[in-house]
Scaffold this motif. Structure first.
Motif, PDB file in Angstrom:
ATOM      1  N   THR A 106       0.849  -1.181   0.000  1.00 50.54           N
ATOM      2  CA  THR A 106       0.000   0.000   0.000  1.00 50.54           C
ATOM      3  C   THR A 106       0.889   1.237   0.000  1.00 50.54           C
ATOM      4  O   THR A 106       2.079   1.169   0.352  1.00 50.54           O
ATOM      5  CB  THR A 106      -0.909   0.038   1.242  1.00 50.54           C
ATOM      6  OG1 THR A 106      -0.089   0.139   2.415  1.00 50.54           O
ATOM      7  CG2 THR A 106      -1.803  -1.189   1.324  1.00 50.54           C
ATOM      8  N   ASN A 107       0.317   2.371  -0.364  1.00 54.78           N
ATOM      9  CA  ASN A 107       1.087   3.613  -0.319  1.00 54.78           C
ATOM     10  C   ASN A 107       1.530   3.938   1.104  1.00 54.78           C
ATOM     11  O   ASN A 107       2.617   4.469   1.306  1.00 54.78           O
ATOM     12  CB  ASN A 107       0.269   4.770  -0.902  1.00 54.78           C
ATOM     13  CG  ASN A 107       0.193   4.704  -2.408  1.00 54.78           C
ATOM     14  OD1 ASN A 107       1.042   4.112  -3.072  1.00 54.78           O
ATOM     15  ND2 ASN A 107      -0.842   5.299  -2.965  1.00 54.78           N
ATOM     16  N   ASP A 108       0.702   3.617   2.091  1.00 49.64           N
ATOM     17  CA  ASP A 108       1.097   3.834   3.485  1.00 49.64           C
ATOM     18  C   ASP A 108       2.361   3.045   3.815  1.00 49.64           C
ATOM     19  O   ASP A 108       3.293   3.572   4.428  1.00 49.64           O
ATOM     20  CB  ASP A 108      -0.021   3.412   4.443  1.00 49.64           C
ATOM     21  CG  ASP A 108      -1.217   4.343   4.414  1.00 49.64           C
ATOM     22  OD1 ASP A 108      -1.139   5.413   3.781  1.00 49.64           O
ATOM     23  OD2 ASP A 108      -2.233   3.986   5.039  1.00 49.64           O
ATOM     24  N   LEU A 140       6.041   4.438   4.878  1.00 44.92           N
ATOM     25  CA  LEU A 140       6.673   4.082   6.143  1.00 44.92           C
ATOM     26  C   LEU A 140       8.030   3.434   5.936  1.00 44.92           C
ATOM     27  O   LEU A 140       9.014   3.824   6.572  1.00 44.92           O
ATOM     28  CB  LEU A 140       5.752   3.171   6.968  1.00 44.92           C
ATOM     29  CG  LEU A 140       6.285   2.803   8.345  1.00 44.92           C
ATOM     30  CD1 LEU A 140       6.588   4.039   9.188  1.00 44.92           C
ATOM     31  CD2 LEU A 140       5.282   1.902   9.064  1.00 44.92           C
ATOM     32  N   MET A 163       5.292   9.097  11.360  1.00 45.89           N
ATOM     33  CA  MET A 163       4.077   9.496  10.661  1.00 45.89           C
ATOM     34  C   MET A 163       3.039   9.934  11.682  1.00 45.89           C
ATOM     35  O   MET A 163       2.039   9.256  11.913  1.00 45.89           O
ATOM     36  CB  MET A 163       3.555   8.325   9.815  1.00 45.89           C
ATOM     37  CG  MET A 163       2.451   8.695   8.870  1.00 45.89           C
ATOM     38  SD  MET A 163       2.974   9.952   7.716  1.00 45.89           S
ATOM     39  CE  MET A 163       1.552  10.058   6.692  1.00 45.89           C
ATOM     40  N   TRP A 218      -0.892   9.853  11.285  1.00 44.33           N
ATOM     41  CA  TRP A 218      -1.652   8.613  11.384  1.00 44.33           C
ATOM     42  C   TRP A 218      -2.066   8.380  12.824  1.00 44.33           C
ATOM     43  O   TRP A 218      -1.389   8.794  13.754  1.00 44.33           O
ATOM     44  CB  TRP A 218      -0.816   7.423  10.958  1.00 44.33           C
ATOM     45  CG  TRP A 218      -0.465   7.345   9.515  1.00 44.33           C
ATOM     46  CD1 TRP A 218      -0.933   8.112   8.494  1.00 44.33           C
ATOM     47  CD2 TRP A 218       0.469   6.438   8.936  1.00 44.33           C
ATOM     48  NE1 TRP A 218      -0.364   7.726   7.310  1.00 44.33           N
ATOM     49  CE2 TRP A 218       0.501   6.705   7.557  1.00 44.33           C
ATOM     50  CE3 TRP A 218       1.269   5.434   9.436  1.00 44.33           C
ATOM     51  CZ2 TRP A 218       1.297   5.990   6.672  1.00 44.33           C
ATOM     52  CZ3 TRP A 218       2.060   4.721   8.574  1.00 44.33           C
ATOM     53  CH2 TRP A 218       2.078   4.995   7.198  1.00 44.33           C
ATOM     54  N   ASP A 256      -3.484   2.886  12.926  1.00 48.63           N
ATOM     55  CA  ASP A 256      -3.088   2.834  11.520  1.00 48.63           C
ATOM     56  C   ASP A 256      -1.594   2.554  11.379  1.00 48.63           C
ATOM     57  O   ASP A 256      -1.171   1.838  10.465  1.00 48.63           O
ATOM     58  CB  ASP A 256      -3.451   4.132  10.797  1.00 48.63           C
ATOM     59  CG  ASP A 256      -4.942   4.259  10.529  1.00 48.63           C
ATOM     60  OD1 ASP A 256      -5.679   3.258  10.694  1.00 48.63           O
ATOM     61  OD2 ASP A 256      -5.381   5.367  10.160  1.00 48.63           O
ATOM     62  N   THR A 257      -0.807   3.109  12.283  1.00 47.41           N
ATOM     63  CA  THR A 257       0.632   2.843  12.274  1.00 47.41           C
ATOM     64  C   THR A 257       0.887   1.358  12.495  1.00 47.41           C
ATOM     65  O   THR A 257       1.637   0.718  11.753  1.00 47.41           O
ATOM     66  CB  THR A 257       1.352   3.670  13.352  1.00 47.41           C
ATOM     67  OG1 THR A 257       1.091   5.054  13.134  1.00 47.41           O
ATOM     68  CG2 THR A 257       2.850   3.425  13.332  1.00 47.41           C
ATOM     69  N   THR A 303       0.009  -0.751   9.503  1.00 48.01           N
ATOM     70  CA  THR A 303       1.016  -0.661   8.442  1.00 48.01           C
ATOM     71  C   THR A 303       2.266  -1.438   8.824  1.00 48.01           C
ATOM     72  O   THR A 303       2.883  -2.093   7.977  1.00 48.01           O
ATOM     73  CB  THR A 303       1.325   0.813   8.124  1.00 48.01           C
ATOM     74  OG1 THR A 303       0.091   1.477   7.818  1.00 48.01           O
ATOM     75  CG2 THR A 303       2.269   0.943   6.943  1.00 48.01           C
ATOM     76  N   LYS A 322       3.798  10.419   0.146  1.00 49.33           N
ATOM     77  CA  LYS A 322       3.045  11.123   1.201  1.00 49.33           C
ATOM     78  C   LYS A 322       1.964  12.017   0.583  1.00 49.33           C
ATOM     79  O   LYS A 322       0.852  12.116   1.095  1.00 49.33           O
ATOM     80  CB  LYS A 322       3.983  11.943   2.083  1.00 49.33           C
ATOM     81  CG  LYS A 322       3.285  12.534   3.298  1.00 49.33           C
ATOM     82  CD  LYS A 322       4.269  13.164   4.250  1.00 49.33           C
ATOM     83  CE  LYS A 322       3.566  13.640   5.506  1.00 49.33           C
ATOM     84  NZ  LYS A 322       4.487  14.220   6.468  1.00 49.33           N
ATOM     85  N   ILE A 359      -1.075   9.987  -0.108  1.00 56.10           N
ATOM     86  CA  ILE A 359      -1.869   9.492   1.016  1.00 56.10           C
ATOM     87  C   ILE A 359      -2.421  10.603   1.897  1.00 56.10           C
ATOM     88  O   ILE A 359      -3.360  10.373   2.638  1.00 56.10           O
ATOM     89  CB  ILE A 359      -1.086   8.461   1.869  1.00 56.10           C
ATOM     90  CG1 ILE A 359       0.216   9.043   2.435  1.00 56.10           C
ATOM     91  CG2 ILE A 359      -0.831   7.199   1.081  1.00 56.10           C
ATOM     92  CD1 ILE A 359       0.995   8.089   3.302  1.00 56.10           C
TER      93      ILE A 359
END
Length: 116
Positions: A9-11, A15, A49, A52, A56-57, A60, A111, A114
């Motif tokens: 994913t972009n996240d 990261l 990040m 977030w 969510d962190t 990911t 970034k 997202i």
């Protein structure tokens, strides 16, 4: 393999590239590689990040662990002993040629995707 070969994913791309930037900075400051790959717990990762949520962190981080790019121990409330794997470092070296400016450019582009 390069970063785009991992179906992230972009996240997760953001990261892992942010962690790699930190890894390269640590090496530049003469940290040993064994120490440079260590990122501590979920709270330490969340600082990379802050936009977030902690949940969510952790989500990911779990994605990156499932792909074999991070190691970590899941505990109630997050993760401990989060570490870049050698597979992650090798993939990131191939993707970014150990150049912080290339990593920063990539992370900024992701970034922007997202966080509009």
């Amino acid at each position: 393999m390069k970063i785009d070969d991992y179906n992230l994913t972009n996240d997760a791309k953001f990261l892992i590239s942010s962690m790699y930037k930190e890894y390269l900075s640590r090496l530049k400051d003469n940290s040993p590689k064994r120490s440079a790959v260590l990122f501590g717990n979920s709270e330490s990762i969340h600082r990379l990040m802050p936009e977030w949520s902690k949940e969510d962190t952790d989500y990911t981080v779990e994605e990156l662990i499932d792909k074999g790019l991070l190691k970590g121990h899941q505990v109630l409330g997050g993760y401990l002993d989060i570490t870049l794997t050698t597979d992650a470092v090798a993939m990131l070296q191939m993707s970014f040629k150990d150049k912080i400016d290339i990593v920063l450019d990539y992370a900024t582009k992701i970034k922007n995707l997202i966080i509009p």
